[in-house]
Design an enzyme around this catalytic site. Structure first.
Site, PDB file in Angstrom:
ATOM      1  N   CYS A  11       6.639   2.417   6.657  1.00 55.16           N
ATOM      2  CA  CYS A  11       7.705   2.509   7.679  1.00 55.16           C
ATOM      3  C   CYS A  11       7.617   1.305   8.611  1.00 55.16           C
ATOM      4  O   CYS A  11       8.640   0.732   8.996  1.00 55.16           O
ATOM      5  CB  CYS A  11       7.577   3.797   8.486  1.00 55.16           C
ATOM      6  SG  CYS A  11       8.218   5.279   7.661  1.00 55.16           S
ATOM      7  N   HIS A 103       7.206   4.722  -3.042  1.00 56.88           N
ATOM      8  CA  HIS A 103       7.286   3.317  -3.459  1.00 56.88           C
ATOM      9  C   HIS A 103       7.178   3.238  -4.966  1.00 56.88           C
ATOM     10  O   HIS A 103       6.470   4.023  -5.593  1.00 56.88           O
ATOM     11  CB  HIS A 103       6.196   2.464  -2.791  1.00 56.88           C
ATOM     12  CG  HIS A 103       4.807   2.978  -2.959  1.00 56.88           C
ATOM     13  ND1 HIS A 103       4.306   4.024  -2.217  1.00 56.88           N
ATOM     14  CD2 HIS A 103       3.808   2.611  -3.803  1.00 56.88           C
ATOM     15  CE1 HIS A 103       3.054   4.264  -2.578  1.00 56.88           C
ATOM     16  NE2 HIS A 103       2.729   3.424  -3.557  1.00 56.88           N
TER      17      HIS A 103
HETATM   18  P1  AMP Z   1      -0.333   3.517  -4.236  1.00 56.01           P
HETATM   19  O1  AMP Z   1      -1.815   3.482  -4.479  1.00 56.01           O
HETATM   20  O2  AMP Z   1       0.482   3.861  -5.445  1.00 56.01           O
HETATM   21  O3  AMP Z   1       0.010   4.393  -3.055  1.00 56.01           O
HETATM   22  O4  AMP Z   1       0.088   2.051  -3.897  1.00 56.01           O
HETATM   23  C1  AMP Z   1       0.003   1.509  -2.618  1.00 56.01           C
HETATM   24  C2  AMP Z   1       0.065   0.040  -2.796  1.00 56.01           C
HETATM   25  O5  AMP Z   1       0.364  -0.549  -1.552  1.00 56.01           O
HETATM   26  C3  AMP Z   1      -1.230  -0.617  -3.299  1.00 56.01           C
HETATM   27  O6  AMP Z   1      -0.969  -1.300  -4.523  1.00 56.01           O
HETATM   28  C4  AMP Z   1      -1.614  -1.577  -2.180  1.00 56.01           C
HETATM   29  O7  AMP Z   1      -2.175  -2.768  -2.642  1.00 56.01           O
HETATM   30  C5  AMP Z   1      -0.269  -1.783  -1.500  1.00 56.01           C
HETATM   31  N1  AMP Z   1      -0.337  -2.165  -0.085  1.00 56.01           N
HETATM   32  C6  AMP Z   1      -0.999  -1.530   0.897  1.00 56.01           C
HETATM   33  N2  AMP Z   1      -0.790  -2.145   2.077  1.00 56.01           N
HETATM   34  C7  AMP Z   1       0.044  -3.174   1.825  1.00 56.01           C
HETATM   35  C8  AMP Z   1       0.648  -4.198   2.626  1.00 56.01           C
HETATM   36  N3  AMP Z   1       0.431  -4.250   3.951  1.00 56.01           N
HETATM   37  N4  AMP Z   1       1.443  -5.103   2.040  1.00 56.01           N
HETATM   38  C9  AMP Z   1       1.650  -5.064   0.706  1.00 56.01           C
HETATM   39  N5  AMP Z   1       1.134  -4.114  -0.106  1.00 56.01           N
HETATM   40  C10 AMP Z   1       0.334  -3.198   0.442  1.00 56.01           C
END
Ligand code: AMP
Length: 117
Positions: A11, A103
């Site tokens: 968000c 996502h």
């Molecule tokens: P999930 O484990 O499916 O919830 O994926 C979350 C994803 O968000 C992971 O691949 C992380 O590397 C990514 N992530 C977390 N924080 C950030 C951020 N600030 N910018 C870009 N990607 C992020």
């Protein structure tokens, strides 16, 4: 479906409060590069409006989820993923979801192995 969840990192990214490497943005959807890429192309596509996960898609918010899929197709094309790509959305603890904001992972740029899927 709430507008914004105060402690939700996606968000905050959607609101521009935390920077991200954006590849696409409109009023409803944002696509940005994953901070810890698992493939040469690893982009996250999110609805700006908070939805916890794919388990929370309803008749009401389904058009927004569909819009994310439409953007995935456009971004994949723009990224040159003409040979194909993979789309993953993790749901809940057992699904390996670490960020509780819907996502879609868009993964490409390499031939995917046949593990899991
Ligand atoms: P999930 O484990 O499916 O919830 O994926 C979350 C994803 O968000 C992971 O691949 C992380 O590397 C990514 N992530 C977390 N924080 C950030 C951020 N600030 N910018 C870009 N990607 C992020």
């Amino acid at each position: 479906m709430s507008e914004k969840v105060s402690d939700c990192i996606f968000c905050k990214i959607a609101a521009g409060e935390i920077p991200s490497d954006k590849v696409y943005e409109d009023e409803r959807v944002l696509a940005f590069r994953d901070i810890n890429p698992q493939a040469p192309t690893h982009i996250l596509v999110i609805p700006k409006e908070h939805i916890d996960s794919a388990a929370d898609i309803t008749a009401e918010n389904a058009p927004l989820a569909a819009r994310c899929l439409e953007i995935i197709a456009d971004v994949a094309k723009a990224e040159g993923l003409s040979g194909g790509f993979r789309v993953i959305t993790n749901v809940g603890e057992d699904g390996g979801q670490s960020v509780r904001h819907l996502h879609f992972h868009l993964l490409g740029g390499v031939k995917m192995n046949e593990g899991l899927l």
